[in-house]
Design a protein around this motif. Structure first.
Motif, mmCIF file in Angstrom:
data_model
loop_
_atom_site.group_PDB
_atom_site.id
_atom_site.type_symbol
_atom_site.label_atom_id
_atom_site.label_comp_id
_atom_site.label_asym_id
_atom_site.label_seq_id
_atom_site.Cartn_x
_atom_site.Cartn_y
_atom_site.Cartn_z
ATOM 1 N N ALA A 74 34.126 35.314 38.208
ATOM 2 C CA ALA A 74 35.308 35.022 37.301
ATOM 3 C C ALA A 74 34.833 34.326 36.195
ATOM 4 C CB ALA A 74 36.378 34.313 38.118
ATOM 5 N N LEU A 75 33.905 33.193 36.491
ATOM 6 C CA LEU A 75 33.293 32.289 35.373
ATOM 7 C C LEU A 75 32.577 33.197 34.278
ATOM 8 C CD1 LEU A 75 32.780 29.316 34.203
ATOM 9 C CD2 LEU A 75 30.912 29.503 35.542
ATOM 10 N N GLY A 76 31.587 33.914 34.770
ATOM 11 C CA GLY A 76 30.935 34.787 33.849
ATOM 12 C C GLY A 76 31.776 35.752 33.192
ATOM 13 N N ASP A 77 32.666 36.213 33.616
ATOM 14 C CA ASP A 77 33.540 37.392 33.105
ATOM 15 C C ASP A 77 34.507 36.482 31.894
ATOM 16 O OD1 ASP A 77 34.626 39.949 33.098
ATOM 17 O OD2 ASP A 77 36.418 38.720 33.010
ATOM 18 N N PHE A 78 35.035 35.203 32.047
ATOM 19 C CA PHE A 78 35.581 34.350 31.104
ATOM 20 C C PHE A 78 34.766 34.018 30.128
ATOM 21 C CE2 PHE A 78 36.981 30.274 29.673
ATOM 22 C CZ PHE A 78 38.155 30.582 29.367
ATOM 23 N N VAL A 79 33.308 33.673 30.450
ATOM 24 C CA VAL A 79 32.504 33.137 29.310
ATOM 25 C C VAL A 79 32.027 34.274 28.656
ATOM 26 C CG1 VAL A 79 30.059 32.280 28.858
ATOM 27 C CG2 VAL A 79 31.809 31.164 30.719
ATOM 28 N N SER A 98 40.133 37.508 34.221
ATOM 29 C CA SER A 98 38.812 37.285 34.994
ATOM 30 C C SER A 98 39.134 37.136 36.247
ATOM 31 C CB SER A 98 38.267 35.643 34.297
ATOM 32 O OG SER A 98 38.073 35.913 32.956
ATOM 33 N N VAL A 99 39.916 36.265 36.777
ATOM 34 C CA VAL A 99 40.119 35.951 38.320
ATOM 35 C C VAL A 99 40.980 37.414 39.025
ATOM 36 C CG1 VAL A 99 41.715 35.024 40.060
ATOM 37 C CG2 VAL A 99 40.813 33.744 38.071
ATOM 38 N N PHE A 100 41.527 38.300 38.197
ATOM 39 C CA PHE A 100 41.823 39.555 38.559
ATOM 40 C C PHE A 100 40.537 40.307 39.196
ATOM 41 C CE2 PHE A 100 42.804 43.763 37.604
ATOM 42 C CZ PHE A 100 43.514 44.430 38.898
ATOM 43 N N LEU A 101 39.688 40.467 37.979
ATOM 44 C CA LEU A 101 38.671 41.381 38.219
ATOM 45 C C LEU A 101 37.643 40.878 39.347
ATOM 46 C CD1 LEU A 101 37.481 42.199 34.339
ATOM 47 C CD2 LEU A 101 38.884 43.557 36.008
ATOM 48 N N ALA A 102 37.466 39.775 39.298
ATOM 49 C CA ALA A 102 36.788 38.896 40.365
ATOM 50 C C ALA A 102 37.227 39.267 41.905
ATOM 51 C CB ALA A 102 36.224 37.493 40.022
ATOM 52 N N CYS A 103 38.671 39.300 41.798
ATOM 53 C CA CYS A 103 39.161 39.590 43.161
ATOM 54 C C CYS A 103 39.017 41.114 43.438
ATOM 55 C CB CYS A 103 40.654 39.148 43.177
ATOM 56 S SG CYS A 103 40.893 37.236 43.078
ATOM 57 N N VAL A 104 39.271 41.794 42.690
ATOM 58 C CA VAL A 104 38.974 43.361 42.852
ATOM 59 C C VAL A 104 37.592 43.688 43.441
ATOM 60 C CG1 VAL A 104 39.308 45.673 41.823
ATOM 61 C CG2 VAL A 104 40.973 44.111 41.394
#
Ligand code: ADP
Length: 547
Positions: A74-79, A98-104
């Motif tokens: 999630a952090l990587g996606d956000f950054v 970011s949280v959604f993609l990391a969870c999926v």
């Protein structure tokens, strides 16, 4: 001696922590780099691009390390979005996406790991799980991500369908091309051996792939000819020859080369149009590669089984041989002992006889009796009869064996130190069998030193003992060259040797003898720089282990 058990704990924990930090930093760096490099043809300044190799890195991390790495994802996606988007969405939308993609992807990885996909893909079945699972996950990710962007006002409803298709193909393609490559565990030695054995194949495969990419690009650059069939021939050829590893490395390179060529050529076809053919190429190559890998591993298993059978046969033959020899030698040894005893008695009555004669005959008698004892034990061992257990000071046995090898150690300038733990208890063991084991370990260390160039550092052997619960551990460390990589994996199997005149029976016999008495023998790297063999023995005798 506590040093045997505790000294290894703290450095290991430190190494593990620094490895985790290194992996996390490497992951973030690679993710952001790929996100930046693949930020091409974005939809309305969003991060919806037709090629997302960075998601391949996400899946590789989650498959290898598990869903607990989702926060880093999630952090990587956000950054990544903050750094690469031309106009990044508001941070609330970013956090949510970011949280959604990391969870999926964490959920997908969790399910795939339950199907064994934390290991490299090695069969069409695991390839099917991987393709199906990631197609579904990237589809859900695409729908959810676009939904978040629409509700955040970043996209209009009218953009929805095109955005989902664009995002899905980019994600799916990125995973198919990159995740299997990052999950590969390539042994550089084996890879080099394969290349070295047939360099001509490698040259031909490379020429094939380069020609395929050039032809496809030339056709694509002509704008109206969007055919990518020339890419399939070399990739199929490579997949069948090198399995999943070759297939997916070539697919990633071909994808990267083609995408770069198209992007660097203004006026050629849009990248989105190329993604479907490239996706078919990736999926086809993955299945073909998996089929080839499965075929290779089945062949290897058959060869290994054959080798194990051959070795068991040779071990059985050695047992037979030893049994036959002990039987044949037993009678002459008994006769020899009585002749020596008779000579001893006769020499006692001889006036003027050299006084050293009686001493020498006594020593000869003792050695002959010892040899007869060894033969008897070996014979009963091969007949499956039990060892003769007696209370034994294990370190005294080591000292006795080391003493017998003093001369050889002196000639080879080897220093041998014996370190005793004050409270090492006596153990119930067959003394002769322990002597055989320690003798074998010390001779192996001496042989290892002999193979080293003179003046290559101090030559030390250290024997240490320590109590360990209801057992004791005896370790033999040396500062030699360590175990040769060619024998490491099968060190304790019979007939495995790196010596020209070695039989490769010493370690396997030693382990068998110890296990027969409820103990064990293993090898690990030594802090002296060479090999360390550890003998574990129960203090109280265990019932004899069936071998
Ligand atoms: P052999 O001595 O006949 O080779 P062993 O079973 O005793 O058979 O040993 C098998 C192999 O293990 C040796 O050939 C050697 O390569 C390796 N080995 C054993 N002990 C050591 C050691 N102390 N240092 C380096 N290599 C060792």
């Amino acid at each position: 001696m506590n040093e045997i058990s505790t000294s290894a704990i703290n450095p290991w924990q430190r190494v593990r922590a620094s490895r985790t930090a290194l992996l996390a930093t490497g992951y973030l760096a690679l993710y952001v780099l790929l996100d930046w490099a693949s930020y091409v043809e974005p939809l309305r300044n969003t991060n919806i691009t037709p090629w997302n190799p960075n998601t391949g890195v996400v899946m590789a991390l989650l498959l290898a390390r598990g869903a607990r790495w989702a926060p880093l994802v999630a952090l990587g996606d956000f950054v990544g979005e903050i750094l690469t988007d031309r106009t990044p969405p508001p941070w609330r939308v970013l956090v949510l996406s970011s949280v959604f993609l990391a969870c999926v992807y964490a959920l997908a990885a969790w399910l795939l790991r339950r199907r064994g996909l934390e290991r490299p893909i090695g069969s069409p079945k695991s390839a099917a799980w991987f393709v199906g699972g990631t197609a579904l996950a990237s589809g859900i990710a695409a729908v959810g991500y676009v939904g978040i962007m629409v509700s955040g006002g970043e996209l209009t409803h009218a953009d929805g369908a095109a955005a989902v298709a664009r995002y899905w193909i980019g994600e799916f393609n990125g995973i198919i091309a990159l995740t299997p490559v990052l999950g590969l565990r390539i042994n550089p030695r084996t890879a080099w051996e394969t290349v070295r054995r047939s360099p001509r194949d490698l040259v031909m495969h490379t020429v094939g792939a380069v020609s395929g990419v050039s032809l496809a690009f030339a056709l694509a650059a002509a704008r109206d000819v969007r055919l990518f069939y020339p890419l399939f021939a070399p990739v199929t050829w490579i997949a069948l020859r090198y399995g999943v590893a070759g297939a997916m490395i070539s697919v990633s390179l071909v994808q990267a080369a083609l995408v770069a060529a198209l992007e660097l050529t203004p006026g050629s076809i849009p990248l989105f149009d190329v993604q479907f053919p490239l996706l078919s190429l990736g999926v086809t190559a993955l299945f073909l590669g998996a089929l080839a890998t499965q075929r290779d591993s089945t062949l290897r298993q058959m060869r290994d089984q054959d080798a194990v059978l051959q070795r068991s046969l040779r071990f059985a033959v050695a047992g037979q041989l030893a049994s036959a020899l002990t039987h044949e030698l037993n009678q002459p040894m008994t006769a020899l002992i009585s002749y020596v005893r008779s000579s001893e008695i006769m020499s006692e009555g001889q006036p003027g006889a050299d006084p050293r004669l009686a001493g020498t005959l006594r020593k000869a008698g003792e050695e002959a009796a010892r040899a007869a004892d060894v033969l008897r034990r070996l014979r009963s061992f091969y007949r499956g009869q039990g060892a003769r257990l007696e209370p034994t000071d294990a370190l005294a046995v080591c000292a006795h064996v080391a003493e017998a090898l003093q001369d050889r150690m002196r000639r080879n300038r080897v220093e041998c130190a014996l370190r005793d733990a004050a409270d090492l208890p006596q153990i119930m063991i067959d003394r002769t069998q322990l002597e055989i084991v320690v003798h074998n370990l010390l001779v192996n260390s001496l042989d290892a030193f002999a193979a080293m160039p003179a003046g290559a550092g101090p030559r030390r052997i250290e024997i240490t003992g320590q109590p360990h619960g209801a057992e004791i551990l005896i370790a033999v460390d040396d500062s030699g060259p360590g175990i040769d990589a060619s024998v490491t994996e099968k060190l304790f199997e019979p007939f495995v040797t790196s010596k020209i005149s070695g039989m490769g029976l010493g370690l396997s016999l030693s382990r068998t003898l110890l296990r027969h008495q409820g103990g064990d023998l293993w090898c690990e790297p030594s802090r002296l720089g060479g090999a360390r063999f550890v003998i574990r023995l129960p203090i109280q005798a265990e019932s004899q282990t069936e071998l």
